[in-house]
Design a protein around this motif. Structure first.
Motif, short mmCIF file in Angstrom:
data_model
loop_
_atom_site.label_atom_id
_atom_site.label_comp_id
_atom_site.label_asym_id
_atom_site.label_seq_id
_atom_site.Cartn_x
_atom_site.Cartn_y
_atom_site.Cartn_z
N ASP A 24 88.47 39.32 28.20
CA ASP A 24 87.27 40.19 28.44
C ASP A 24 87.13 40.62 27.25
O ASP A 24 87.35 39.70 26.47
N LEU A 25 85.96 41.71 26.62
CA LEU A 25 85.26 41.45 25.38
C LEU A 25 86.44 41.43 23.90
O LEU A 25 86.19 40.84 22.90
N ALA A 26 87.41 42.11 24.38
CA ALA A 26 88.71 41.50 22.72
C ALA A 26 89.29 40.23 22.80
O ALA A 26 89.06 39.86 21.12
N VAL A 27 88.77 39.33 23.39
CA VAL A 27 88.97 37.86 23.23
C VAL A 27 87.72 36.87 23.28
O VAL A 27 87.75 36.13 23.35
N ARG A 28 86.63 37.61 23.37
CA ARG A 28 85.28 36.85 23.79
C ARG A 28 85.23 35.80 22.58
O ARG A 28 84.65 34.95 22.62
N SER A 57 82.14 39.88 32.21
CA SER A 57 80.88 39.95 31.91
C SER A 57 81.16 39.06 30.68
O SER A 57 80.44 37.17 31.12
N SER A 58 81.57 39.24 29.93
CA SER A 58 82.12 38.39 28.49
C SER A 58 82.94 37.27 28.82
O SER A 58 82.46 36.39 27.80
N GLY A 59 83.97 37.40 29.31
CA GLY A 59 83.94 36.18 29.62
C GLY A 59 83.13 34.40 30.32
O GLY A 59 83.08 34.08 30.70
N VAL A 60 82.65 35.46 31.62
CA VAL A 60 81.67 34.62 32.09
C VAL A 60 80.08 34.34 31.16
O VAL A 60 79.86 33.23 31.56
N HIS A 61 80.29 34.67 30.24
CA HIS A 61 79.47 34.63 29.28
C HIS A 61 79.37 33.45 28.35
O HIS A 61 78.77 32.54 28.16
N GLY A 62 81.12 33.12 28.31
CA GLY A 62 81.57 31.73 27.61
C GLY A 62 81.77 30.98 28.80
O GLY A 62 81.64 30.07 27.80
N LEU A 63 81.34 31.26 29.24
CA LEU A 63 81.54 29.91 30.64
C LEU A 63 80.31 29.32 30.74
O LEU A 63 80.25 28.38 29.90
N VAL A 64 79.60 30.19 30.62
CA VAL A 64 77.50 30.15 30.74
C VAL A 64 77.38 29.41 29.74
O VAL A 64 77.00 27.81 29.22
N ALA A 65 77.81 29.97 28.41
CA ALA A 65 77.36 29.20 26.93
C ALA A 65 78.07 27.68 27.09
O ALA A 65 76.88 27.24 26.13
N ALA A 66 79.38 27.30 26.81
CA ALA A 66 79.61 26.72 27.32
C ALA A 66 78.83 25.14 28.27
O ALA A 66 79.21 24.05 27.59
N HIS A 67 78.72 25.63 29.04
CA HIS A 67 77.85 25.29 30.06
C HIS A 67 76.81 24.32 29.81
O HIS A 67 76.33 23.08 30.19
N LEU A 68 76.16 25.58 28.73
CA LEU A 68 74.88 25.06 28.40
C LEU A 68 75.07 24.53 27.33
O LEU A 68 74.08 23.46 27.17
N GLU A 69 75.58 23.83 27.14
CA GLU A 69 75.70 23.76 25.36
C GLU A 69 76.07 22.39 26.10
O GLU A 69 75.79 21.31 25.64
N ALA A 70 77.30 22.25 26.87
CA ALA A 70 77.97 20.69 27.22
C ALA A 70 76.70 20.24 28.11
O ALA A 70 76.64 18.75 27.72
N GLN A 71 75.92 20.54 28.59
CA GLN A 71 74.42 19.68 29.07
C GLN A 71 73.58 19.90 28.01
O GLN A 71 72.95 18.63 28.64
N SER A 72 73.26 20.38 27.16
CA SER A 72 72.20 19.90 26.22
C SER A 72 72.84 18.65 25.31
O SER A 72 72.05 17.68 24.55
N ALA A 87 87.95 34.38 40.95
CA ALA A 87 86.91 33.54 42.09
C ALA A 87 86.61 34.58 42.57
O ALA A 87 84.56 34.33 42.64
N ALA A 88 85.97 35.34 42.87
CA ALA A 88 85.56 37.04 43.49
C ALA A 88 84.63 37.05 42.26
O ALA A 88 83.26 36.67 42.90
N VAL A 89 84.69 36.92 41.19
CA VAL A 89 83.67 37.24 39.87
C VAL A 89 83.02 36.23 40.01
O VAL A 89 82.12 36.13 39.46
N LEU A 90 83.49 34.71 39.63
CA LEU A 90 82.77 33.38 39.38
C LEU A 90 81.81 33.47 41.10
O LEU A 90 80.80 32.93 41.18
N ASP A 91 82.26 34.17 42.66
CA ASP A 91 81.38 33.86 43.22
C ASP A 91 80.42 35.00 43.35
O ASP A 91 79.29 34.01 43.41
N ILE A 92 80.84 35.76 42.76
CA ILE A 92 79.67 37.26 42.46
C ILE A 92 78.56 36.88 41.77
O ILE A 92 77.06 37.00 41.92
N THR A 93 78.86 36.41 40.74
CA THR A 93 78.13 35.65 39.62
C THR A 93 76.89 34.79 39.69
O THR A 93 76.31 34.27 38.66
N GLY A 94 77.73 33.71 40.78
CA GLY A 94 77.02 32.49 41.44
C GLY A 94 77.74 31.47 39.83
O GLY A 94 77.13 30.37 39.94
N VAL A 95 78.53 31.40 39.13
CA VAL A 95 79.20 31.07 38.29
C VAL A 95 79.61 29.34 38.60
O VAL A 95 79.64 28.14 37.39
#
Length: 110
Positions: A24-28, A57-72, A87-95
């Motif tokens: 969560d936000l505390a470990v972002r 959402s901060s964890g989701v953001h971290g995963l997406v940021a890592a994805h974008l960096e890896a892709q670049s 898994a539910a959060v990842l499904d709902i967000t599309g991540v």
């Protein structure tokens, strides 16, 4: 003190990042640092979520940021063992679809 742990292990052809507890936000900042280092280390980063109980959402953001960096860098971040609420959060967000998954350390899809 947050109930979170991120461990990294170099494996054949990839880096495995295992997340446990509550992300969560505390470990972002810790999450971002671990994933950023992993992405810079190997072209494939497998994020094992099997021991993760909570992802906000901060964890989701971290995963997406890592994805974008890896892709670049021509690399990829993939997920392993998402279950339950995570898994539910990842499904709902599309991540979950964005990053894709792996099975037994082998990439599924492209």
């Amino acid at each position: 003190m947050p109930n979170f742990e991120a461990t990294t292990r170099q494996e054949a052809g990839h880096v495995r990042v295992t997340l446990a507890g509550e992300c969560d936000l505390a470990v972002r900042d810790e999450l971002h640092a671990v994933l950023e280092t992993a992405v810079r280390t190997a072209p494939l980063v497998i994020v094992d979520l099997g021991a993760l109980d909570f992802l906000d959402s901060s964890g989701v953001h971290g995963l997406v940021a890592a994805h974008l960096e890896a892709q670049s860098r021509g690399g990829r971040v993939a997920l392993l063992n998402p279950s339950g609420a995570v898994a539910a959060v990842l499904d709902i967000t599309g991540v979950g679809t964005l990053l894709g998954s792996v099975s037994d350390g082998k990439t599924a899809g492209g």
